[in-house]
Design an enzyme around this catalytic site. Structure first.
Site, short mmCIF file in Angstrom:
data_model
loop_
_atom_site.label_atom_id
_atom_site.label_comp_id
_atom_site.label_asym_id
_atom_site.label_seq_id
_atom_site.Cartn_x
_atom_site.Cartn_y
_atom_site.Cartn_z
N LYS A 181 0.83 -1.19 0.00
CA LYS A 181 0.00 0.00 0.00
C LYS A 181 0.88 1.26 0.00
O LYS A 181 2.09 1.18 -0.12
CB LYS A 181 -0.96 -0.03 1.20
CG LYS A 181 -1.86 -1.27 1.18
CD LYS A 181 -2.69 -1.34 -0.10
CE LYS A 181 -3.74 -2.44 -0.09
NZ LYS A 181 -3.21 -3.81 -0.22
C1 LIG Z 1 -9.23 -3.47 -1.59
C2 LIG Z 1 -8.60 -4.16 -0.41
N1 LIG Z 1 -9.32 -4.38 0.69
C3 LIG Z 1 -8.79 -4.97 1.77
C4 LIG Z 1 -7.48 -5.38 1.79
C5 LIG Z 1 -6.94 -6.06 3.01
O1 LIG Z 1 -5.93 -5.29 3.61
P1 LIG Z 1 -5.00 -5.92 4.74
O2 LIG Z 1 -3.96 -6.73 4.07
O3 LIG Z 1 -4.42 -4.72 5.44
O4 LIG Z 1 -5.88 -6.70 5.63
C6 LIG Z 1 -6.69 -5.19 0.67
C7 LIG Z 1 -5.29 -5.65 0.65
O5 LIG Z 1 -4.71 -5.99 -0.33
C8 LIG Z 1 -7.25 -4.56 -0.48
O6 LIG Z 1 -6.54 -4.36 -1.58
#
Ligand SMILES: Cc1ncc(COP(=O)(O)O)c(C=O)c1O
Length: 374
Positions: A181
């Site tokens: 990210k």
């Molecule tokens: C659109 C979206 N939602 C949720 C997530 C989940 O994030 P995390 O890895 O911080 O749980 C991601 C991670 O790639 C994502 O791209």
């Protein structure tokens, strides 16, 4: 040359602050988390920010404190990382998949109304790859049907919708600090809201439902005996992660500028290739380019997979475009046809883009793609 898909932008400053936290002895959630939350809320223009262990747990917490549970439906795009839909399942509710607008790769706001049933309780738009979804159009439908809007803003730190940062539009928004990210804390998440009661519920939810928070008890001059007001979870971020987040926040403007500059170079180059479609940005949006994708069109001399393979042979890592959740085996009971989602997931590739990418590396990727396609 070897070019990875991404590289976090981490330096000595992060190490220094993390090491101070380690020396302090307060390594779990404490003053650093509180400071990181304050910085984040101020940056996006929200009243409150609540840190969590990931965006997945942030989404679970946000849906739960919004009253979403068994028997409810939440409208989501299928073109997203699987955690979007999983978080709905984690609450005992059911995701209802809606197709995307192929121009933006975000949920098609015009198709939401047709998906609303008596069971629908919320809409969860995703700002996919950092490009904001059409929040006002979604909110308009949500208001007419009294639905909650919970934004999956995992990728959207620093992106703007109609001149305001994502997270500052009055809905609950959930962010990710995974290394792919915009900024990272290793793993981590953040929820923003303007609602004091929701913020308090979120703080309790992530802390086992406990009536008193660690920092409060630590500072108290009198003994406090805690009680447990609801069933909660351990979704607490550590102070070491928050220290990293604080330093990363200071680098955010620089990170965004570098990403946008590289994306501009890609756009200029790849829009000259008739076999590719480059991402468009609606007038309402500022894009942070968390990911940069191109669509390989049907007339291209090689398939998407062959393009990826040949780029890999040149040392350039790519990834397939965003997945279609309803096509995964664990969602096979959702037998829906989402033509735009299915086309985009099958034909797009994500190219390397990270703030420390050199001019030579950017040029190497551009030349690699031209070499194969032209
Ligand atoms: C659109 C979206 N939602 C949720 C997530 C989940 O994030 P995390 O890895 O911080 O749980 C991601 C991670 O790639 C994502 O791209």
């Amino acid at each position: 040359m070897k070019i990875p898909i991404t590289k976090p932008y981490i330096g000595e400053e992060e190490k220094e602050l993390i090491s101070k936290v380690v020396d302090s002895g307060w390594v779990s959630q404490g003053p650093m988390v509180a400071e990181f939350e304050e910085m984040f809320a101020e940056y996006v223009g929200a009243k409150y920010a609540v840190a969590t262990t990931s965006c997945t747990t942030a989404l679970h917490a946000a849906l739960s404190v919004s009253g979403i549970g068994s028997g409810d439906e939440v409208i989501v795009p299928s073109l997203s990382f699987i955690a979007t839909a999983n978080s709905v399942i984690h609450c005992g509710a059911t995701p209802f998949f809606v197709d995307i607008d192929p121009e933006t790769c975000n949920i098609d706001a015009q198709k939401i109304e047709g998906a609303i049933s008596k069971k629908t309780k919320a809409i969860m738009p995703v700002h996919q790859m950092g490009l904001p979804a059409d929040i006002d159009a979604i909110k308009d439908t949500a208001d007419r049907y009294r639905l909650k809007v919970i934004e999956d803003a995992a990728c959207a730190i620093g992106s703007e919708y109609k001149g305001k940062k994502i997270g500052g539009h009055g809905n609950i928004a959930c962010f990710s600090f995974h290394p792919r990210k915009i900024i990272t804390t290793g793993e981590g998440g953040m929820i923003t809201t303007d609602d004091f009661k929701i913020a308090e519920r979120l703080r309790r939810f992530r802390h086992h439902g406990m009536s008193v928070f660690d920092l409060e008890r630590h500072k108290a001059q009198r003994v406090i005996i805690e009680s447990y007001l609801e069933i909660g979870y351990n979704y607490r971020m550590t102070d070491m992660q928050a220290a990293m987040g604080i330093v990363q926040m200071k680098k955010l403007p620089e990170i965004l500028k570098k990403r946008q500059d590289i994306a501009e170079r890609y756009n200029e180059a790849f829009s000259k290739i008739a076999y590719l479609r480059v991402p468009g940005v609606p007038r309402y949006a500022v894009h942070n380019y968390q990911s940069y994708w191109v669509e390989v069109l049907g007339n291209a001399p090689v398939s998407r997979e062959e393009l990826m393979q040949r780029l890999l042979e040149k040392g350039i890592s790519t990834r397939r475009g965003i997945m279609a959740i309803h096509k995964e085996p664990c969602y096979s009971m959702h037998n829906v046809a989402l033509p735009h989602t299915e086309r985009i997931t099958a034909n797009t590739i994500i190219l390397p883009l990270y703030p420390s990418m050199t001019d030579e590396e950017v040029q190497y990727v551009i030349e690699g793609v031209f070499d194969i396609l032209c």
